[in-house]
Design a protein around this motif. Structure first.
Motif, PDB file in Angstrom:
ATOM      1  N   PRO A   1      40.775  56.791  27.634  1.00  0.00           N
ATOM      2  CA  PRO A   1      41.097  57.221  28.993  1.00  0.00           C
ATOM      3  C   PRO A   1      42.429  56.655  29.468  1.00  0.00           C
ATOM      4  O   PRO A   1      42.779  55.512  29.175  1.00  0.00           O
ATOM      5  N   ILE A   2      43.162  57.498  30.205  1.00  0.00           N
ATOM      6  CA  ILE A   2      44.336  57.019  30.948  1.00  0.00           C
ATOM      7  C   ILE A   2      43.769  56.604  32.299  1.00  0.00           C
ATOM      8  O   ILE A   2      43.259  57.435  33.058  1.00  0.00           O
ATOM      9  N   VAL A   3      43.782  55.297  32.563  1.00  0.00           N
ATOM     10  CA  VAL A   3      42.967  54.782  33.661  1.00  0.00           C
ATOM     11  C   VAL A   3      43.727  54.788  34.993  1.00  0.00           C
ATOM     12  O   VAL A   3      44.164  53.751  35.501  1.00  0.00           O
ATOM     13  N   ASP A   4      43.812  55.980  35.572  1.00  0.00           N
ATOM     14  CA  ASP A   4      44.548  56.132  36.835  1.00  0.00           C
ATOM     15  C   ASP A   4      43.807  55.477  38.012  1.00  0.00           C
ATOM     16  O   ASP A   4      44.440  55.015  38.970  1.00  0.00           O
ATOM     17  N   LEU A   5      42.469  55.391  37.930  1.00  0.00           N
ATOM     18  CA  LEU A   5      41.729  54.733  39.025  1.00  0.00           C
ATOM     19  C   LEU A   5      42.028  53.230  39.036  1.00  0.00           C
ATOM     20  O   LEU A   5      42.038  52.598  40.089  1.00  0.00           O
ATOM     21  N   HIS A   6      42.270  52.675  37.861  1.00  0.00           N
ATOM     22  CA  HIS A   6      42.648  51.260  37.809  1.00  0.00           C
ATOM     23  C   HIS A   6      44.045  51.053  38.410  1.00  0.00           C
ATOM     24  O   HIS A   6      44.316  50.032  39.034  1.00  0.00           O
ATOM     25  N   ALA A   7      44.913  52.050  38.201  1.00  0.00           N
ATOM     26  CA  ALA A   7      46.306  51.890  38.662  1.00  0.00           C
ATOM     27  C   ALA A   7      46.382  51.781  40.186  1.00  0.00           C
ATOM     28  O   ALA A   7      47.263  51.105  40.718  1.00  0.00           O
ATOM     29  N   VAL A   8      45.448  52.431  40.906  1.00  0.00           N
ATOM     30  CA  VAL A   8      45.562  52.422  42.376  1.00  0.00           C
ATOM     31  C   VAL A   8      44.991  51.154  43.018  1.00  0.00           C
ATOM     32  O   VAL A   8      44.883  51.081  44.242  1.00  0.00           O
ATOM     33  N   THR A   9      44.675  50.149  42.205  1.00  0.00           N
ATOM     34  CA  THR A   9      44.311  48.845  42.790  1.00  0.00           C
ATOM     35  C   THR A   9      45.558  48.160  43.362  1.00  0.00           C
ATOM     36  O   THR A   9      45.446  47.169  44.063  1.00  0.00           O
ATOM     37  N   VAL A  10      46.729  48.687  42.999  1.00  0.00           N
ATOM     38  CA  VAL A  10      47.965  48.295  43.705  1.00  0.00           C
ATOM     39  C   VAL A  10      48.602  49.603  44.200  1.00  0.00           C
ATOM     40  O   VAL A  10      48.390  50.652  43.600  1.00  0.00           O
TER      41      VAL A  10
ATOM     42  N   PHE B   1      42.667  38.624  37.750  1.00  0.00           N
ATOM     43  CA  PHE B   1      42.570  38.738  39.206  1.00  0.00           C
ATOM     44  C   PHE B   1      43.317  37.578  39.867  1.00  0.00           C
ATOM     45  O   PHE B   1      44.098  37.782  40.794  1.00  0.00           O
ATOM     46  N   LYS B   2      43.094  36.384  39.334  1.00  0.00           N
ATOM     47  CA  LYS B   2      43.753  35.213  39.937  1.00  0.00           C
ATOM     48  C   LYS B   2      45.278  35.350  39.849  1.00  0.00           C
ATOM     49  O   LYS B   2      45.987  35.135  40.813  1.00  0.00           O
ATOM     50  N   ASP B   3      45.759  35.776  38.660  1.00  0.00           N
ATOM     51  CA  ASP B   3      47.214  35.901  38.470  1.00  0.00           C
ATOM     52  C   ASP B   3      47.791  36.989  39.366  1.00  0.00           C
ATOM     53  O   ASP B   3      48.795  36.797  40.037  1.00  0.00           O
ATOM     54  N   LYS B   4      47.126  38.165  39.351  1.00  0.00           N
ATOM     55  CA  LYS B   4      47.700  39.294  40.081  1.00  0.00           C
ATOM     56  C   LYS B   4      47.638  39.099  41.576  1.00  0.00           C
ATOM     57  O   LYS B   4      48.528  39.514  42.309  1.00  0.00           O
ATOM     58  N   SER B   5      46.564  38.501  42.079  1.00  0.00           N
ATOM     59  CA  SER B   5      46.385  38.405  43.522  1.00  0.00           C
ATOM     60  C   SER B   5      47.171  37.239  44.128  1.00  0.00           C
ATOM     61  O   SER B   5      47.377  37.190  45.336  1.00  0.00           O
TER      62      SER B   5
ATOM     63  N   CYS C   1      43.328  44.185  47.807  1.00  0.00           N
ATOM     64  CA  CYS C   1      42.246  45.128  48.104  1.00  0.00           C
ATOM     65  C   CYS C   1      41.000  44.764  47.303  1.00  0.00           C
ATOM     66  O   CYS C   1      41.076  44.096  46.269  1.00  0.00           O
ATOM     67  N   ALA C   2      39.851  45.210  47.812  1.00  0.00           N
ATOM     68  CA  ALA C   2      38.576  44.879  47.159  1.00  0.00           C
ATOM     69  C   ALA C   2      38.526  45.461  45.747  1.00  0.00           C
ATOM     70  O   ALA C   2      37.902  44.898  44.847  1.00  0.00           O
ATOM     71  N   GLY C   3      39.218  46.600  45.558  1.00  0.00           N
ATOM     72  CA  GLY C   3      39.232  47.237  44.235  1.00  0.00           C
ATOM     73  C   GLY C   3      39.878  46.357  43.175  1.00  0.00           C
ATOM     74  O   GLY C   3      39.478  46.399  42.007  1.00  0.00           O
ATOM     75  N   LEU C   4      40.870  45.562  43.559  1.00  0.00           N
ATOM     76  CA  LEU C   4      41.507  44.671  42.583  1.00  0.00           C
ATOM     77  C   LEU C   4      40.492  43.625  42.109  1.00  0.00           C
ATOM     78  O   LEU C   4      40.485  43.213  40.954  1.00  0.00           O
ATOM     79  N   PHE C   5      39.630  43.231  43.028  1.00  0.00           N
ATOM     80  CA  PHE C   5      38.606  42.232  42.707  1.00  0.00           C
ATOM     81  C   PHE C   5      37.527  42.811  41.788  1.00  0.00           C
ATOM     82  O   PHE C   5      37.085  42.172  40.835  1.00  0.00           O
TER      83      PHE C   5
END
Ligand code: TYM
Length: 327
Positions: A38-47, A108-112, A119-123
């Motif tokens: 899968p090309i994970v476009d739903l993951h991409a919108v966490t930012v 999560f720790k690094d990115k946030s 956003c809650a989605g990143l978590f």
């Protein structure tokens, strides 16, 4: 046949780390495994993503994956958001995952860390990733080293789900390649090569011209010694070049090290191997770019096949959890 699944985000272009750590192994696997990508476009919108750019980037990534050798006639290449069961399964797995275990995720720790708004989605991102995997009864997840913790979490959540509801889901394993699992930035070899690197000189993009590849590798940071030796701690720059050359030519970094005495020769060898690896990808990408319809048709067929399996898995999950059938 064992089933393999691995995804990639359509945020930024594909770089050499993606190719050596993941993609080239997917290309090999598709001949021996049932492969899902899968090309994970739903993951991409966490930012935040620009909507027009996300569309373009998703199609471009599909072309890049096909140019790299993924053949949609023998693997299932699709866009995550085309199969709504990913988010349906993610929700029930979110009700199986612990808040504490998600809080421990390094990514999560690094990115946030530097974000004003998280956003809650990143978590909950790793749970969506778990859903991607178990939706297809995946046996093996071939990934780079940075995904190890996410796959371990997937196993924990899946085992907990099965303990509660019966043996409904397949518990997957990760597979991390012996060379290329952690390609580092050429300018800052203690940081992994990444799509979001602000500075381009340390990242090699799949579509970089041969001379750009040569220049970037010639300027790669090494150290003030003169000994070619694989030692990630003491010699991160040299070790990274050995790892890249090893992964590009199917050898271990230690084997590669035995063939070189000087940094200059190692850099030349590494640059030529990467140029050779990327040449057919650039050629095929140019061809595919002339007919976006071909790629779109491949993605539609992929979503069709993926959707059938996803529907069956969700039916099993619903039944096991006791949701009332619609009747
Ligand atoms: P992503 O899009 O960041 O990266 C795609 C793949 O490339 C690998 N990779 C690297 N390997 C070696 N060296 C590097 N510097 C390097 N950078 C990236 C990654 O390990 C990955 O295998 N969360 C995932 C996408 C995902 C996924 C999934 C993966 C979503 N659902 C289900 C596997 C299974 C990610 O952001 O990958």
């Amino acid at each position: 046949m064992q089933r393999v699944l691995s995804g990639i985000q359509p945020s930024g272009d594909v770089h050499l780390g993606n190719l050596l750590g993941a993609l080239q192994n997917w290309v090999a696997d598709q001949h021996t495994h049932e492969s899902f990508h899968p090309i994970v476009d739903l993951h991409a919108v966490t930012v935040p993503q620009d909507p027009a750019e996300l569309q373009t980037a998703t199609l471009r990534l599909a072309q890049m994956l096909m140019a790299s050798g993924l053949d949609p006639d023998i693997c299932v290449l699709f866009v995550q958001s085309h199969v709504p069961e990913h988010t349906q399964l993610a929700w029930v797995l979110e009700c199986t995952a612990g808040f504490g275990e998600l809080r421990r995720m390094h990514q999560f720790k690094d990115k946030s860390a530097d974000m004003d708004f998280v956003c809650a989605g990143l978590f909950t991102y790793p749970v969506l990733q778990a859903a991607d995997i178990v939706l297809y009864d995946t046996d093996v997840v071939p990934v780079g080293d940075d995904q190890r913790q996410h796959i371990e979490l997937t196993r924990d959540i899946t085992q907990r789900f099965n303990a509660r509801y019966g043996e409904v889901l397949v518990v997957p394993e990760h597979r991390i390649p012996p060379a290329g699992a952690r390609v580092m930035d050429l300018q800052e070899p203690t940081r992994k090569m990444s799509k979001s690197a602000d500075e381009a000189p340390g990242t090699i993009w799949l579509l970089d011209e041969p001379d750009t590849v040569r220049r970037k590798i010639r300027r790669a940071v090494t150290d003030s010694e003169a000994e070619v030796r694989f030692d990630r701690e003491a010699k991160p720059g040299v070790s990274n070049l050995l790892e890249i050359l090893g992964a590009a030519t199917g050898r271990s970094p230690q084997e590669v090290a035995a063939g070189y005495d000087r940094y200059g020769e190692l850099k030349n060898g590494c640059a030529e191997a990467v140029v050779e690896l990327l040449a057919p990808i650039r050629r095929r990408f140019d061809e595919l770019s002339t007919d976006p319809g071909e790629t779109q048709r491949a993605l539609a067929a992929g979503a069709e096949t993926a959707g059938e399996i996803a529907t069956a898995t969700m039916a099993r999950v619903r039944e096991a959890m006791g949701f009332l059938p619609r009747g």
